[in-house]
Design an enzyme around this catalytic site. Sequence first.
Site, PDB file in Angstrom:
ATOM      1  N   LYS A  35       0.863  -1.191   0.000  1.00 56.77           N
ATOM      2  CA  LYS A  35       0.000   0.000   0.000  1.00 56.77           C
ATOM      3  C   LYS A  35       0.897   1.238   0.000  1.00 56.77           C
ATOM      4  O   LYS A  35       1.966   1.234   0.620  1.00 56.77           O
ATOM      5  CB  LYS A  35      -0.857  -0.072   1.267  1.00 56.77           C
ATOM      6  CG  LYS A  35      -1.871   1.023   1.450  1.00 56.77           C
ATOM      7  CD  LYS A  35      -2.669   0.744   2.734  1.00 56.77           C
ATOM      8  CE  LYS A  35      -3.759   1.764   2.991  1.00 56.77           C
ATOM      9  NZ  LYS A  35      -4.556   1.445   4.198  1.00 56.77           N
ATOM     10  N   SER A  74      -9.443   1.219   3.493  1.00 54.53           N
ATOM     11  CA  SER A  74      -8.668   2.033   2.595  1.00 54.53           C
ATOM     12  C   SER A  74      -7.613   1.266   1.796  1.00 54.53           C
ATOM     13  O   SER A  74      -7.069   1.811   0.836  1.00 54.53           O
ATOM     14  CB  SER A  74      -7.980   3.148   3.395  1.00 54.53           C
ATOM     15  OG  SER A  74      -7.078   2.587   4.338  1.00 54.53           O
ATOM     16  N   SER A 124      -9.248  -1.333   7.634  1.00 53.18           N
ATOM     17  CA  SER A 124      -8.784  -1.135   6.257  1.00 53.18           C
ATOM     18  C   SER A 124      -8.050  -2.297   5.611  1.00 53.18           C
ATOM     19  O   SER A 124      -7.773  -2.249   4.423  1.00 53.18           O
ATOM     20  CB  SER A 124      -7.877   0.088   6.188  1.00 53.18           C
ATOM     21  OG  SER A 124      -8.661   1.233   6.084  1.00 53.18           O
TER      22      SER A 124
HETATM   23  N1  GLN Z   1     -12.817   3.338   7.290  1.00 53.50           N
HETATM   24  C1  GLN Z   1     -12.055   3.730   8.440  1.00 53.50           C
HETATM   25  C2  GLN Z   1     -11.659   5.183   8.339  1.00 53.50           C
HETATM   26  O1  GLN Z   1     -11.969   5.782   7.343  1.00 53.50           O
HETATM   27  C3  GLN Z   1     -10.860   2.843   8.611  1.00 53.50           C
HETATM   28  C4  GLN Z   1      -9.714   3.238   7.811  1.00 53.50           C
HETATM   29  C5  GLN Z   1      -8.489   2.448   8.129  1.00 53.50           C
HETATM   30  O2  GLN Z   1      -8.538   1.396   8.738  1.00 53.50           O
HETATM   31  N2  GLN Z   1      -7.371   3.003   7.720  1.00 53.50           N
HETATM   32  O3  GLN Z   1     -11.068   5.743   9.231  1.00 53.50           O
END
Ligand code: GLN
Length: 489
Positions: free
Chosen positions: A81, A156, A180
């Site tokens: 990532k 994400s 994420s």
């Molecule tokens: N969807 C969550 C957020 O927007 C988790 C994101 C993540 O785990 N980086 O914060």
Amino acid sequence: MMLHELTISELTTRIGRREVSARQAMQACLDQIHRTNPSLNTFIKLDPEKALADADAADRALAAGESHSKRPLLGVPLATKDVIAVKDQPLNCGSRILGDFVSPYDATVSRKLKEAGAIIFGRLNMDEFAMGSSTENSAFGVTRNPWDPTRIPGGSSGGSAAAVAANQCYAALGSDTGGSVRQPAAFCGCVGLKPSYGRVSRYGLVAYASSLDQIGSLTKSVPDAALLLETLGGHDPLDSTSVPQPVPRFSHELTGDIRGLRLGIPREYVVGGLDPEVKASVDNAVKHLVSLGAEVQEISLPHTEHAVATYYIIATAEASANLARFDGIRYGKRVEGTDVIDLYARTRGSGFGAEVKRRIILGTYVLSSGYYDAYYLRAQKVRTLIRSDFTRAFEKVDAIVTPTSPTPPFKIGEKANDPLQMYLMDIFTISANLAGICGISIPCGFTASSPRLPLGVQLLGPALGESTLLRIAHAFESTTDWHREQAPV
Ligand code: GLN
């Protein structure tokens, strides 16, 4: 089976027997990327010549007698990532604000992967600074789900999950602050492991919310997740929050035997908005685990209803502090201004996307002197309550079973203008980050729609309890076929 469809362990077996070379494996990934990336938009940066040169170096090491017993990932093409530093690779975090920044050093996970022989190539798309659940918040455009290109891959780490599902790389790293890794794994039909907080060093992971962030893996199988965790885990003097505990040989503990293990089903997790197909697939997964000898009981995690609000206060507060470093002076993009304050404002105003700005504003607000007690301090107290819910639950059960996401992957654009709806999608995953425990999502079925969409079941275990989690996940995987299905790309 095609070369690019193999798991890591299948690939290393063939490389070990000299049936294929690292170069062939790398070329198979590059061909697949060439064919599918224009529609999926998973890889946002790629240097094919460097990737092939690294593969040749792995082949030379193999020819010189090196083996997978010492370097278990020798010759395996992996990708990360775009939030994890790899020396001499671009590092953008899915944002415009880093401009043409190139990482001057390796994250600890990148160093460990390289030491294990992996070829780390390419940068995978993500929601900007890991803020999102759909990979729609990227300065590099949306990533599409390989099972249905009209749908999001989750987020994400959507680029990581979609790349693994589309067989563009043998596995990928992501980061999980509130789900994420696990949620995109569920949406793309792969295995997503979020280790316990502190199990894997965060050195070289660009911080979103430091008390919640953890690096995790997206793989095609549970044994691959076990292998990556034993490669990446362990104390790191460069990350004071990494846990000074030995890392078990997880892959040796996948016995397939889960008889007598106690599974808890939280009664609070049957929420309104839970999709009936998701519910049915998780119920079937539980039945299957029972048929393998596990025991099931209902448990209670009474503070669950406050988890989303608590998370979005703590995560945004930490993000507002962490993202202050992107000021136009130190890294990447700079927009000149009349004075330094104007320079900050112009750089940050044009460098950050809308969701990142929304979170910085929210986070600054909850930390401001008049509201600190009402929001931030209170959220910290609720976090303690959520954590003790899990402590109590794990006195009774070895693991907790839940859906990974309340719905199957949704349409691109469907929730883009409704942040609250998007935040509610995190209901099943964020508590694990608040509590610092480990979680894994594994494939457990498909929707009946056409095209069909993958569904995931989540297992949660106590802090540093990855062994049991992986054992259950492996027992499930080796007696089901969901993970073998290939996305129609
Ligand atoms: N969807 C969550 C957020 O927007 C988790 C994101 C993540 O785990 N980086 O914060």
